[in-house]
Enzyme design. Structure first.
Site, PDB file in Angstrom:
ATOM      1  N   VAL A  40      86.546 -40.153 -20.994  1.00 54.97           N
ATOM      2  CA  VAL A  40      87.053 -39.628 -19.721  1.00 54.97           C
ATOM      3  C   VAL A  40      87.264 -38.116 -19.811  1.00 54.97           C
ATOM      4  O   VAL A  40      86.931 -37.383 -18.873  1.00 54.97           O
ATOM      5  CB  VAL A  40      88.345 -40.359 -19.291  1.00 54.97           C
ATOM      6  CG1 VAL A  40      88.894 -39.763 -17.996  1.00 54.97           C
ATOM      7  CG2 VAL A  40      88.080 -41.852 -19.107  1.00 54.97           C
ATOM      8  N   CYS A  41      87.763 -37.644 -20.944  1.00 56.22           N
ATOM      9  CA  CYS A  41      87.977 -36.194 -21.107  1.00 56.22           C
ATOM     10  C   CYS A  41      86.651 -35.438 -21.024  1.00 56.22           C
ATOM     11  O   CYS A  41      86.573 -34.385 -20.377  1.00 56.22           O
ATOM     12  CB  CYS A  41      88.660 -35.897 -22.432  1.00 56.22           C
ATOM     13  SG  CYS A  41      90.319 -36.587 -22.560  1.00 56.22           S
ATOM     14  N   THR A  42      85.636 -35.971 -21.657  1.00 53.50           N
ATOM     15  CA  THR A  42      84.324 -35.329 -21.617  1.00 53.50           C
ATOM     16  C   THR A  42      83.802 -35.281 -20.186  1.00 53.50           C
ATOM     17  O   THR A  42      83.360 -34.224 -19.709  1.00 53.50           O
ATOM     18  CB  THR A  42      83.340 -36.074 -22.536  1.00 53.50           C
ATOM     19  OG1 THR A  42      83.840 -36.035 -23.875  1.00 53.50           O
ATOM     20  CG2 THR A  42      81.952 -35.451 -22.481  1.00 53.50           C
ATOM     21  N   LEU A  48      86.020 -32.626 -18.131  1.00 53.23           N
ATOM     22  CA  LEU A  48      85.801 -31.216 -18.431  1.00 53.23           C
ATOM     23  C   LEU A  48      84.364 -30.786 -18.124  1.00 53.23           C
ATOM     24  O   LEU A  48      84.139 -29.652 -17.691  1.00 53.23           O
ATOM     25  CB  LEU A  48      86.193 -30.905 -19.866  1.00 53.23           C
ATOM     26  CG  LEU A  48      87.694 -31.131 -20.182  1.00 53.23           C
ATOM     27  CD1 LEU A  48      88.021 -30.639 -21.580  1.00 53.23           C
ATOM     28  CD2 LEU A  48      88.606 -30.513 -19.159  1.00 53.23           C
ATOM     29  N   THR A  73      86.465 -37.618 -26.093  1.00 53.33           N
ATOM     30  CA  THR A  73      86.703 -38.949 -25.555  1.00 53.33           C
ATOM     31  C   THR A  73      85.963 -39.083 -24.228  1.00 53.33           C
ATOM     32  O   THR A  73      85.643 -38.081 -23.577  1.00 53.33           O
ATOM     33  CB  THR A  73      88.207 -39.228 -25.367  1.00 53.33           C
ATOM     34  OG1 THR A  73      88.729 -38.272 -24.451  1.00 53.33           O
ATOM     35  CG2 THR A  73      88.949 -39.143 -26.692  1.00 53.33           C
TER      36      THR A  73
END
EC number: 1.11.1.24
Length: 162
Positions: A53-55, A58, A51
């Site tokens: 924001v997650c990408t 991280l 996703t």
């Protein structure tokens, strides 16, 4: 619903399957909170592999992983996707810390960050070497994330005994 552990409280114990991408090899094993004993741990809960924001979150932590390591800290990221999804995500983005599989979101629930019908709230817990929560951030919406600078600042305070 379980409440998130307060600063100063012991983090809930857990054991989760996970993987670590190093070079081109992937090592799968079980990760236990006890494995981190003696070292600070940045425990990152994120909603989903791949996703937006997650990408971004991280990848930013991976690109600055040496800053965490310089403070003696490990970074583990936890989400409800399985290990095959984690492997694809790690390979695509070169993620260099363990990704753990929280099947059924039992660990997210134990940490009090599971949002019914949504999944885990984007959250970060900084634990000391004894597994005690020393700092935490639990997002209400999760469209942003805590920067490496913020986390490194908290780890430096922990190192300095504050």
């Amino acid at each position: 619903m379980t409440r998130a552990p307060e600063v100063g409280a012991a983090a809930p114990d857990f054991a989760l399957p996970g993987l670590l991408l190093s070079s081109d090899a992937v090592r799968r094993r079980e990760y236990r909170l006890a494995d981190a004993k003696g070292r600070p741990l940045v425990l990152v809960f994120y909603p989903g592999d791949g996703t937006m924001v997650c990408t971004k979150q991280l990848c930013s932590y991976t690109s600055e992983l040496d800053r965490f390591k310089d403070l003696g800290a490990d970074v583990w990221a936890v989400s409800p996707q399985d290990l095959d999804s984690h492997e694809k995500f790690a390979r695509k983005h070169g993620l260099a810390f363990p990704l753990l599989y929280d099947e059924g979101q039992a660990v997210a629930a134990a940490f009090g960050i599971r949002a019914p019908g949504v999944g885990p709230r984007r959250s970060v817990f900084v634990l000391d070497g004894d597994g005690v929560v020393r700092w935490r951030h639990i997002a209400l919406v999760g469209l942003t994330f805590r920067s490496t600078d913020t986390l490194v600042e908290q780890l430096a305070l922990l190192r300095d005994g504050r």
